[in-house]
Design an enzyme around this catalytic site. Structure first.
Site, PDB file in Angstrom:
ATOM      1  N   ASN A   6       0.859  -1.184   0.000  1.00 19.25           N
ATOM      2  CA  ASN A   6       0.000   0.000   0.000  1.00 19.25           C
ATOM      3  C   ASN A   6       0.897   1.235   0.000  1.00 19.25           C
ATOM      4  O   ASN A   6       1.487   1.572   1.023  1.00 19.25           O
ATOM      5  CB  ASN A   6      -0.897  -0.018   1.253  1.00 19.25           C
ATOM      6  CG  ASN A   6      -1.702   1.265   1.396  1.00 19.25           C
ATOM      7  OD1 ASN A   6      -1.809   2.050   0.460  1.00 19.25           O
ATOM      8  ND2 ASN A   6      -2.264   1.488   2.581  1.00 19.25           N
ATOM      9  N   TRP A   7       0.974   1.879  -1.143  1.00 19.78           N
ATOM     10  CA  TRP A   7       1.876   3.030  -1.276  1.00 19.78           C
ATOM     11  C   TRP A   7       1.305   4.308  -0.670  1.00 19.78           C
ATOM     12  O   TRP A   7       1.975   5.334  -0.646  1.00 19.78           O
ATOM     13  CB  TRP A   7       2.216   3.253  -2.753  1.00 19.78           C
ATOM     14  CG  TRP A   7       3.457   2.539  -3.176  1.00 19.78           C
ATOM     15  CD1 TRP A   7       4.109   1.556  -2.488  1.00 19.78           C
ATOM     16  CD2 TRP A   7       4.218   2.754  -4.384  1.00 19.78           C
ATOM     17  NE1 TRP A   7       5.223   1.146  -3.190  1.00 19.78           N
ATOM     18  CE2 TRP A   7       5.315   1.856  -4.351  1.00 19.78           C
ATOM     19  CE3 TRP A   7       4.072   3.594  -5.474  1.00 19.78           C
ATOM     20  CZ2 TRP A   7       6.262   1.798  -5.376  1.00 19.78           C
ATOM     21  CZ3 TRP A   7       5.004   3.523  -6.499  1.00 19.78           C
ATOM     22  CH2 TRP A   7       6.093   2.645  -6.449  1.00 19.78           C
ATOM     23  N   LYS A   8       0.043   4.266  -0.264  1.00 19.95           N
ATOM     24  CA  LYS A   8      -0.613   5.467   0.275  1.00 19.95           C
ATOM     25  C   LYS A   8      -0.419   6.638  -0.699  1.00 19.95           C
ATOM     26  O   LYS A   8      -0.294   6.417  -1.901  1.00 19.95           O
ATOM     27  CB  LYS A   8      -0.076   5.796   1.666  1.00 19.95           C
ATOM     28  CG  LYS A   8      -0.056   4.585   2.591  1.00 19.95           C
ATOM     29  CD  LYS A   8       0.157   4.970   4.017  1.00 19.95           C
ATOM     30  CE  LYS A   8       0.284   3.706   4.849  1.00 19.95           C
ATOM     31  NZ  LYS A   8      -0.191   3.883   6.187  1.00 19.95           N
ATOM     32  N   HIS A  94      -9.906   1.297   4.861  1.00 21.85           N
ATOM     33  CA  HIS A  94      -8.628   1.570   5.543  1.00 21.85           C
ATOM     34  C   HIS A  94      -8.869   2.576   6.672  1.00 21.85           C
ATOM     35  O   HIS A  94      -9.648   3.521   6.525  1.00 21.85           O
ATOM     36  CB  HIS A  94      -7.608   2.120   4.538  1.00 21.85           C
ATOM     37  CG  HIS A  94      -6.212   2.105   5.082  1.00 21.85           C
ATOM     38  ND1 HIS A  94      -5.774   3.019   6.003  1.00 21.85           N
ATOM     39  CD2 HIS A  94      -5.172   1.251   4.858  1.00 21.85           C
ATOM     40  CE1 HIS A  94      -4.517   2.741   6.324  1.00 21.85           C
ATOM     41  NE2 HIS A  94      -4.120   1.664   5.641  1.00 21.85           N
ATOM     42  N   GLU A  96      -7.235   4.984   7.711  1.00 23.43           N
ATOM     43  CA  GLU A  96      -6.962   6.394   7.382  1.00 23.43           C
ATOM     44  C   GLU A  96      -8.184   7.034   6.722  1.00 23.43           C
ATOM     45  O   GLU A  96      -8.364   8.247   6.805  1.00 23.43           O
ATOM     46  CB  GLU A  96      -5.705   6.494   6.489  1.00 23.43           C
ATOM     47  CG  GLU A  96      -4.431   6.278   7.309  1.00 23.43           C
ATOM     48  CD  GLU A  96      -3.236   5.751   6.530  1.00 23.43           C
ATOM     49  OE1 GLU A  96      -3.267   5.741   5.286  1.00 23.43           O
ATOM     50  OE2 GLU A  96      -2.259   5.329   7.180  1.00 23.43           O
ATOM     51  N   GLU A 163      -5.995  -4.845  10.607  1.00 25.97           N
ATOM     52  CA  GLU A 163      -4.999  -3.795  10.820  1.00 25.97           C
ATOM     53  C   GLU A 163      -5.346  -3.025  12.095  1.00 25.97           C
ATOM     54  O   GLU A 163      -6.139  -2.063  12.045  1.00 25.97           O
ATOM     55  CB  GLU A 163      -5.002  -2.812   9.648  1.00 25.97           C
ATOM     56  CG  GLU A 163      -4.625  -3.410   8.320  1.00 25.97           C
ATOM     57  CD  GLU A 163      -3.949  -2.375   7.416  1.00 25.97           C
ATOM     58  OE1 GLU A 163      -2.817  -2.607   7.005  1.00 25.97           O
ATOM     59  OE2 GLU A 163      -4.563  -1.339   7.146  1.00 25.97           O
ATOM     60  N   GLY A 169       1.942   2.295  11.025  1.00 27.47           N
ATOM     61  CA  GLY A 169       2.967   3.350  10.965  1.00 27.47           C
ATOM     62  C   GLY A 169       3.652   3.652  12.283  1.00 27.47           C
ATOM     63  O   GLY A 169       4.363   4.646  12.401  1.00 27.47           O
ATOM     64  N   SER A 202       2.794  -1.964  10.449  1.00 27.77           N
ATOM     65  CA  SER A 202       4.240  -1.939  10.756  1.00 27.77           C
ATOM     66  C   SER A 202       4.987  -3.218  10.394  1.00 27.77           C
ATOM     67  O   SER A 202       5.979  -3.553  11.047  1.00 27.77           O
ATOM     68  CB  SER A 202       4.467  -1.601  12.239  1.00 27.77           C
ATOM     69  OG  SER A 202       4.030  -0.290  12.506  1.00 27.77           O
ATOM     70  N   GLY A 223       2.519  -1.134   4.400  1.00 26.58           N
ATOM     71  CA  GLY A 223       2.481   0.279   4.025  1.00 26.58           C
ATOM     72  C   GLY A 223       3.883   0.826   3.845  1.00 26.58           C
ATOM     73  O   GLY A 223       4.521   0.631   2.808  1.00 26.58           O
ATOM     74  N   GLY A 224       4.388   1.499   4.871  1.00 28.86           N
ATOM     75  CA  GLY A 224       5.685   2.188   4.811  1.00 28.86           C
ATOM     76  C   GLY A 224       6.786   1.364   4.153  1.00 28.86           C
ATOM     77  O   GLY A 224       7.467   1.838   3.234  1.00 28.86           O
TER      78      GLY A 224
HETATM   79  C1  PEP Z   1      -1.218   0.394   6.015  1.00 27.22           C
HETATM   80  O1  PEP Z   1      -1.303   1.595   5.824  1.00 27.22           O
HETATM   81  O2  PEP Z   1      -2.072  -0.366   5.558  1.00 27.22           O
HETATM   82  C2  PEP Z   1      -0.082  -0.118   6.774  1.00 27.22           C
HETATM   83  C3  PEP Z   1      -0.096  -1.355   7.161  1.00 27.22           C
HETATM   84  O3  PEP Z   1       0.931   0.772   7.027  1.00 27.22           O
HETATM   85  P1  PEP Z   1       2.328   0.469   7.762  1.00 27.22           P
HETATM   86  O4  PEP Z   1       2.868  -0.822   7.221  1.00 27.22           O
HETATM   87  O5  PEP Z   1       3.184   1.638   7.401  1.00 27.22           O
HETATM   88  O6  PEP Z   1       2.044   0.369   9.222  1.00 27.22           O
END
Ligand code: PEP
Length: 241
Positions: A6-8, A94, A96, A163, A169, A202, A223-224
C-alpha cells in the site's frame, strides 16, 4: 501467501523505476508461491499496469467511490473506472479513510460495488488503541465485519486485512498471542468458507520472522516498508526462509 503493497499518497512516475527489481524478483524462485499486489495512488495505476504487463504482479487501488455507475461526484472514481485502467483489487475501509468519516455502511456499499465491477476486495478492519484498552477489540471487529459484509455473497473475492489502528505506521505490532487469538476470532465469524486473512500494521523485514509463524494468516498488507523495493523484497524472502 499474499503480499500487498500500500503506497498510500506517495510516488510519482519516476518511482516506478524502483520496481524493476521487484519485477525481476517476482520471476525468481525465491518468491515461492507468493503473490504480489501493488496498490499505488490512482495516478499510477495505468502506467503500472503497462509496466507489469509481462509479470504476475497484480494491481489494486486504495479506495473507490461507492456508486456503481458514473455520476456527478467531483474528484472521485468508481470501481468500473479502476477496473478499466488495470486494477484487479481495491482496498476498502482503511483506517486512514475511516478516520475521515467513512463508516461501516458506506464501506458495505463500496464492497458491493467493487464485487459488481469484478474487483477483489481487501477489506480493512481493526480497533483503535482506546478500544483495545477498553477490551472492545472483539465487539469492534464483529461490528465491522457484520455491517461491512452485510448481504455480501461472494466471500471468496474478499480478503480481510486485520490492521489494528495503533499498529499502523508506529513500529508496534500485536503480541503473537494476541494476534493468534484475533485471527481465530475473525475466522470464527464465518460459517463455512472464510475469506483470506491478511495482517497489516508496521510489517518490516525484522518483525516478519515472528509474524510469518502466526497460524492462519494468508499474507500481509504492507504500508511504509513497501515504498522501498529492497525492504519489500526482503519481507517476501524472509517469509520463505
Ligand atoms: C497500512 O497503511 O495499511 C499499513 C499497514 O501501514 P504500515 O505498514 O506503514 O504500518
Amino acid at each position: 501467501m499474499y503480499f500487498v503493497a500500500n503506497w498510500k499518497m506517495y510516488g510519482n512516475l519516476s518511482s516506478l523505476n524502483t520496481l524493476n527489481k521487484v519485477i525481476k524478483f517476482s520471476k525468481s524462485k525465491a518468491i515461492n508461491k507468493g503473490r504480489l499486489i501493488y496498490c499505488p495512488p490512482n495516478t499510477l495505476i495505468s502506467p503500472l499496469s503497462k509496466k507489469f504487463s509481462n509479470c504476475q504482479i497484480a494491481i489494486g487501488a486504495q479506495n473507490c467511490h461507492e456508486n456503481e455507475s458514473y455520476g456527478p461526484f467531483t474528484g472521485f472514481v468508481n470501481c468500473k473506472m479502476l477496473k478499466n485502467i488495470g486494477a484487479q483489487f481495491v482496498i476498502v475501509g482503511h483506517s486512514e479513510n475511516r478516520k475521515k468519516g467513512e463508516n461501516d455502511k458506506l464501506i458495505n456499499l463500496k464492497i458491493k460495488s467493487a464485487l459488481k465491477a469484478k474487483l477483489k476486495v481487501i477489506f480493512c478492519i481493526g480497533e483503535t488503541l482506546v478500544e483495545k484498552r477498553k477490551k472492545k477489540t472483539k465487539s469492534i471487529l464483529s461490528n465491522q465485519i457484520k455491517i461491512g459484509l452485510k448481504k455480501v455473497k461472494n466471500k471468496s473475492k474478499i480478503f480481510i486485512a486485520y490492521e489494528p489502528v495503533w499498529a499502523i505506521g508506529t513500529g508496534i505490532i500485536p503480541s503473537s498471542n494476541d494476534l493468534i487469538k484475533t485471527v481465530q476470532f475473525i475466522k470464527s465469524k464465518f460459517k463455512k468458507k472464510f475469506p483470506k486473512i491478511l495482517y497489516g500494521g508496521s510489517v518490516n523485514p525484522k518483525n516478519i520472522k515472528n509474524l510469518k509463524e502466526i497460524d492462519n494468516i494468508d499474507g500481509f498488507l504492507i504500508g511504509g516498508a513497501s515504498q522501498n523495493a529492497n525492504k519489500f523484497i526482503d519481507i517476501v524472502k524472509k517469509t520463505y526462509s
